[in-house]
Design a protein around this motif. Structure first.
Motif, mmCIF file in Angstrom:
data_model
loop_
_atom_site.group_PDB
_atom_site.id
_atom_site.type_symbol
_atom_site.label_atom_id
_atom_site.label_comp_id
_atom_site.label_asym_id
_atom_site.label_seq_id
_atom_site.Cartn_x
_atom_site.Cartn_y
_atom_site.Cartn_z
ATOM 1 N N SER A 79 0.670 -1.137 -0.118
ATOM 2 C CA SER A 79 0.172 0.159 0.010
ATOM 3 C C SER A 79 0.872 1.319 0.022
ATOM 4 C CB SER A 79 -0.746 0.110 1.280
ATOM 5 O OG SER A 79 -0.233 0.102 2.265
ATOM 6 N N CYS A 80 2.100 1.082 0.425
ATOM 7 C CA CYS A 80 2.923 2.375 0.281
ATOM 8 C C CYS A 80 3.527 2.740 -1.171
ATOM 9 C CB CYS A 80 4.160 2.161 1.259
ATOM 10 S SG CYS A 80 5.427 3.162 1.250
ATOM 11 N N VAL A 81 3.426 3.821 -1.404
ATOM 12 C CA VAL A 81 3.721 4.294 -2.914
ATOM 13 C C VAL A 81 5.098 4.939 -2.825
ATOM 14 C CG1 VAL A 81 1.580 4.141 -3.817
ATOM 15 C CG2 VAL A 81 2.241 6.537 -2.753
ATOM 16 N N HIS A 82 5.919 4.967 -1.713
ATOM 17 C CA HIS A 82 7.039 5.667 -1.235
ATOM 18 C C HIS A 82 6.937 7.068 -1.658
ATOM 19 C CE1 HIS A 82 8.459 3.937 -5.280
ATOM 20 N NE2 HIS A 82 8.205 2.711 -4.876
ATOM 21 N N CYS A 83 6.104 7.904 -1.595
ATOM 22 C CA CYS A 83 6.104 9.401 -1.721
ATOM 23 C C CYS A 83 7.189 10.000 -0.831
ATOM 24 C CB CYS A 83 4.661 9.783 -2.000
ATOM 25 S SG CYS A 83 3.745 9.672 -0.414
ATOM 26 N N GLY A 84 6.892 9.548 0.513
ATOM 27 C CA GLY A 84 7.731 10.405 1.505
ATOM 28 C C GLY A 84 7.174 11.482 2.089
ATOM 29 N N PHE A 85 5.817 11.740 1.765
ATOM 30 C CA PHE A 85 5.154 12.626 2.518
ATOM 31 C C PHE A 85 5.320 12.564 3.820
ATOM 32 C CE2 PHE A 85 1.940 13.435 -1.086
ATOM 33 C CZ PHE A 85 2.858 14.215 -1.911
ATOM 34 N N CYS A 86 5.332 11.398 4.709
ATOM 35 C CA CYS A 86 5.237 11.090 5.909
ATOM 36 C C CYS A 86 6.531 11.596 6.616
ATOM 37 C CB CYS A 86 4.988 9.572 6.099
ATOM 38 S SG CYS A 86 6.369 8.599 4.998
ATOM 39 N N ASN A 87 7.645 11.620 5.923
ATOM 40 C CA ASN A 87 8.765 12.339 6.497
ATOM 41 C C ASN A 87 8.582 13.532 6.940
ATOM 42 O OD1 ASN A 87 10.056 9.826 6.160
ATOM 43 N ND2 ASN A 87 11.609 10.617 4.262
ATOM 44 N N PRO A 133 9.783 7.416 8.473
ATOM 45 C CA PRO A 133 8.795 6.025 8.250
ATOM 46 C C PRO A 133 9.228 5.662 7.031
ATOM 47 C CG PRO A 133 7.486 8.218 8.220
ATOM 48 C CD PRO A 133 9.099 8.781 8.516
ATOM 49 N N ARG A 134 9.406 6.212 5.918
ATOM 50 C CA ARG A 134 9.733 5.533 4.789
ATOM 51 C C ARG A 134 10.927 4.609 4.666
ATOM 52 N NH1 ARG A 134 10.328 9.082 -0.640
ATOM 53 N NH2 ARG A 134 12.342 9.905 0.405
ATOM 54 N N GLY A 135 12.134 5.213 5.367
ATOM 55 C CA GLY A 135 13.264 4.531 5.282
ATOM 56 C C GLY A 135 12.860 3.298 6.431
ATOM 57 N N ARG A 136 12.133 3.428 7.491
ATOM 58 C CA ARG A 136 11.977 2.371 8.274
ATOM 59 C C ARG A 136 11.139 1.135 7.679
ATOM 60 N NH1 ARG A 136 11.221 6.615 12.650
ATOM 61 N NH2 ARG A 136 13.252 6.739 13.530
ATOM 62 N N ILE A 137 10.181 1.843 6.946
ATOM 63 C CA ILE A 137 9.253 0.650 5.999
ATOM 64 C C ILE A 137 10.446 -0.046 4.986
ATOM 65 C CG2 ILE A 137 7.486 0.601 3.922
ATOM 66 C CD1 ILE A 137 6.260 2.750 5.449
ATOM 67 N N TYR A 138 11.185 0.523 4.360
ATOM 68 C CA TYR A 138 12.145 -0.162 3.618
ATOM 69 C C TYR A 138 13.236 -1.383 4.349
ATOM 70 C CZ TYR A 138 11.735 2.206 -0.809
ATOM 71 O OH TYR A 138 11.441 2.769 -2.101
ATOM 72 N N THR A 143 -0.753 11.721 8.349
ATOM 73 C CA THR A 143 0.096 12.290 7.097
ATOM 74 C C THR A 143 -0.204 11.562 5.851
ATOM 75 O OG1 THR A 143 1.662 13.265 8.508
ATOM 76 C CG2 THR A 143 1.766 13.852 6.088
ATOM 77 N N CYS A 144 -0.024 10.199 5.950
ATOM 78 C CA CYS A 144 -0.097 9.437 4.837
ATOM 79 C C CYS A 144 -1.172 9.387 3.914
ATOM 80 C CB CYS A 144 0.512 7.880 5.147
ATOM 81 S SG CYS A 144 0.415 6.783 3.791
ATOM 82 N N PRO A 145 -1.142 9.512 2.486
ATOM 83 C CA PRO A 145 -2.139 9.618 1.798
ATOM 84 C C PRO A 145 -2.551 8.392 1.380
ATOM 85 C CG PRO A 145 -0.273 10.381 0.507
ATOM 86 C CD PRO A 145 0.232 10.032 1.786
ATOM 87 N N SER A 146 -1.909 7.484 1.637
ATOM 88 C CA SER A 146 -2.312 6.064 0.924
ATOM 89 C C SER A 146 -2.738 5.067 2.180
ATOM 90 C CB SER A 146 -0.973 5.186 0.367
ATOM 91 O OG SER A 146 -0.611 6.182 -0.560
ATOM 92 N N GLY A 147 -2.932 5.713 3.460
ATOM 93 C CA GLY A 147 -3.295 4.788 4.509
ATOM 94 C C GLY A 147 -2.710 3.736 4.709
ATOM 95 N N VAL A 148 -1.416 3.828 4.740
ATOM 96 C CA VAL A 148 -0.307 2.708 5.258
ATOM 97 C C VAL A 148 -0.445 2.539 6.672
ATOM 98 C CG1 VAL A 148 2.250 2.131 5.385
ATOM 99 C CG2 VAL A 148 1.239 3.146 3.252
ATOM 100 N N GLN A 149 -0.731 1.250 7.116
ATOM 101 C CA GLN A 149 -0.837 0.932 8.465
ATOM 102 C C GLN A 149 0.728 0.751 9.059
ATOM 103 O OE1 GLN A 149 -3.769 -2.253 8.030
ATOM 104 N NE2 GLN A 149 -4.802 -0.960 9.629
HETATM 105 S S1 SF4 Z 1 3.868 5.424 4.385
HETATM 106 FE FE1 SF4 Z 1 2.622 6.828 3.082
HETATM 107 S S2 SF4 Z 1 3.091 8.894 3.015
HETATM 108 FE FE2 SF4 Z 1 5.094 7.206 3.606
HETATM 109 S S3 SF4 Z 1 6.172 6.821 1.680
HETATM 110 FE FE3 SF4 Z 1 4.627 5.277 2.256
HETATM 111 S S4 SF4 Z 1 2.650 6.179 0.997
HETATM 112 FE FE4 SF4 Z 1 4.184 7.853 1.262
#
Ligand code: SF4
Ligand code: SF4
Length: 406
Positions: A24-32, A48-53, A84-90
């Motif tokens: 569900s993450c589109v790695h846009c980085g808005f969350c940072n 958050p994006r780095g931790r997800i990776y 903040t996440c527009p994609s609803g990443v849990q």
């Molecule tokens: S968690 Fe959400 S805001 Fe952050 S990179 Fe992924 S899609 Fe984007």
């Protein structure tokens, strides 16, 4: 995000849950942009994006290192990134999985393991925590400065109401709060009594499980959750309307019982029902008619610190604000109100440097509107802010209840 999970994970419950979240993450980085640790450290891996990776790499077979664990440890679990996440990443659920995987590798030093073990063995149990707190008060002068400021003064609990109303709700007694600030639940019980609801304390319940859960001691956390369910179940069968909780981090945890115990054949159904019935005190009061109460207080200007577990974890950003404004209080503006104060359960003790920077920033923001006092909705934040604040800090229900004029 594309994933290639190893066979170990591609076919089990944890792996499947993680895979859905990762995709569900589109790695846009808005969350940072709203992540407190990314703002302080400026390292992609502390956002958050780095931790997800990092968690994705673990599930795809990368070696688990102490460095990976450190980046996951530094996360406050404040969940600002989820707001903040527009994609609803849990993100929160994914982090839990990442922490479980790294913890299994036994990468910590023996000193770290010992400290975490002691916290896990003491903090969730009032009968162990109370004597330790008394001892800490006696030896306060010998403790490091950052620990000294976290030791609260002794408080005497005021009255629990006598009356037995027809409407009943269960109240979580909890652990640390029941020893350091027993008056918070008492104030909630007196206020609810005026509204025609008796709050019931269940003797066999205790810690919600959050401390052990966030220390990745899942066995202990689940045990505490099952014990609470057993303690509350008879009252629910007798018609208790809700489980009301005055500490927002505990509310967020109990609202998650259904998910955490979903594979438990004996408790899954009950846990889901408990989560459905659980309400933060703000939610309960927002649904009651307070118009018969007259509020009058010498304290007028207050700063409300909305805990992350209230505004991000439960997505209840304004609920307490509205109650306080209707009670006649003027709320001062707070810059960057979405940022964590650095308490985050045991984070203030385990990640002291980051935590104290966040605390200093938060107090500057809270005090910038010259409030007469600061109020909050979570015991961890309250203790953390109280240690260094220039103005008094208390739970919002204590202030609201003490200002009832009739
Ligand atoms: S968690 Fe959400 S805001 Fe952050 S990179 Fe992924 S899609 Fe984007
Ligand atoms: S939970 Fe908080 S600290 Fe952790 S990644 Fe999200 S915003 Fe950053």
């Amino acid at each position: 995000m594309q994933t290639r999970l190893t066979e170990t994970y591609s076919d089990n419950t944890i792996g499947k849950e993680a895979d859905t979240i990762l995709r569900s993450c589109v790695h846009c980085g808005f969350c940072n942009a709203t992540c407190p640790t990314y703002q302080l450290l400026g390292d992609e891996l502390d956002g958050p994006r780095g931790r997800i990776y990092l968690i994705k790499q673990l599930l795809e077979g990368a070696e688990t290192t102490r460095k990976t664990q450190l980046h996951l440890d530094r996360c406050l679990t404040c969940r600002a990134c989820e707001t903040t996440c527009p994609s609803g990443v849990q993100y929160n659920r994914l982090l839990d999985i990442g922490r479980q995987l790294t913890e299994k590798q036994n990468l910590r030093t023996w000193q770290e393991r010992l400290v975490r073990k002691v916290f896990n063995l003491v903090l969730p149990y009032p009968s162990r925590f109370a004597p330790l707190l008394s001892l800490s008060r006696m030896l306060k002068g010998l403790l490091p400065a950052y620990m000294r400021s976290n030791i609260p003064a002794r408080m005497i609990a005021t009255k629990w109401p006598d009356s037995k109303q027809q409407r009943r709700m269960i109240i979580l007694s909890g652990c640390v709060q029941s020893i350091t600030h027993p008056d918070i639940n008492n104030a909630a019980a007196r206020l609810m009594d005026r509204l025609g609801v008796s709050l019931i304390k269940s003797g066999n319940s205790g810690c919600c499980g959050a401390i052990s859960y966030h220390l990745t001691s899942l066995y202990d956390a689940r045990k505490q959750m099952r014990r609470n369910i057993d303690a509350w179940w008879p009252e629910i069968n007798e018609g208790a309307e809700a489980i009301v909780i005055t500490s927002s981090a505990c509310t967020a945890m109990v609202k998650d019982y259904g998910h955490i115990l979903r594979d438990d054949p004996d408790y899954a159904e009950k846990a889901a029902r408990i989560s459905e019935l659980t309400r933060d005190l703000g939610e309960v009061l927002a649904n009651e008619n307070l118009s018969a109460l007259r509020f009058s207080s010498t304290i007028k200007r207050i700063a409300f610190h909305a805990p992350c577990s209230l505004q991000h974890g439960q997505q209840l950003p304004d609920i307490v604000d509205r109650i306080l404004i209707n009670g006649g209080f003027e709320l001062t503006p707070i810059p960057d109100a979405h940022l964590c104060c650095g308490a985050a359960g045991t984070y203030s003790l385990l990640q002291h440097g980051l935590s104290s920077t966040l605390l200093a920033n938060k107090l500057t923001a809270l005090e910038s509107g010259s409030p007469q006092c600061i109020v909050t909705a979570n015991i961890g934040c309250l203790l953390h802010l109280q240690g260094k604040s220039k103005v008094p800090v208390q739970h919002w229900v204590e202030l609201l209840e003490s200002s009832i004029a009739n």
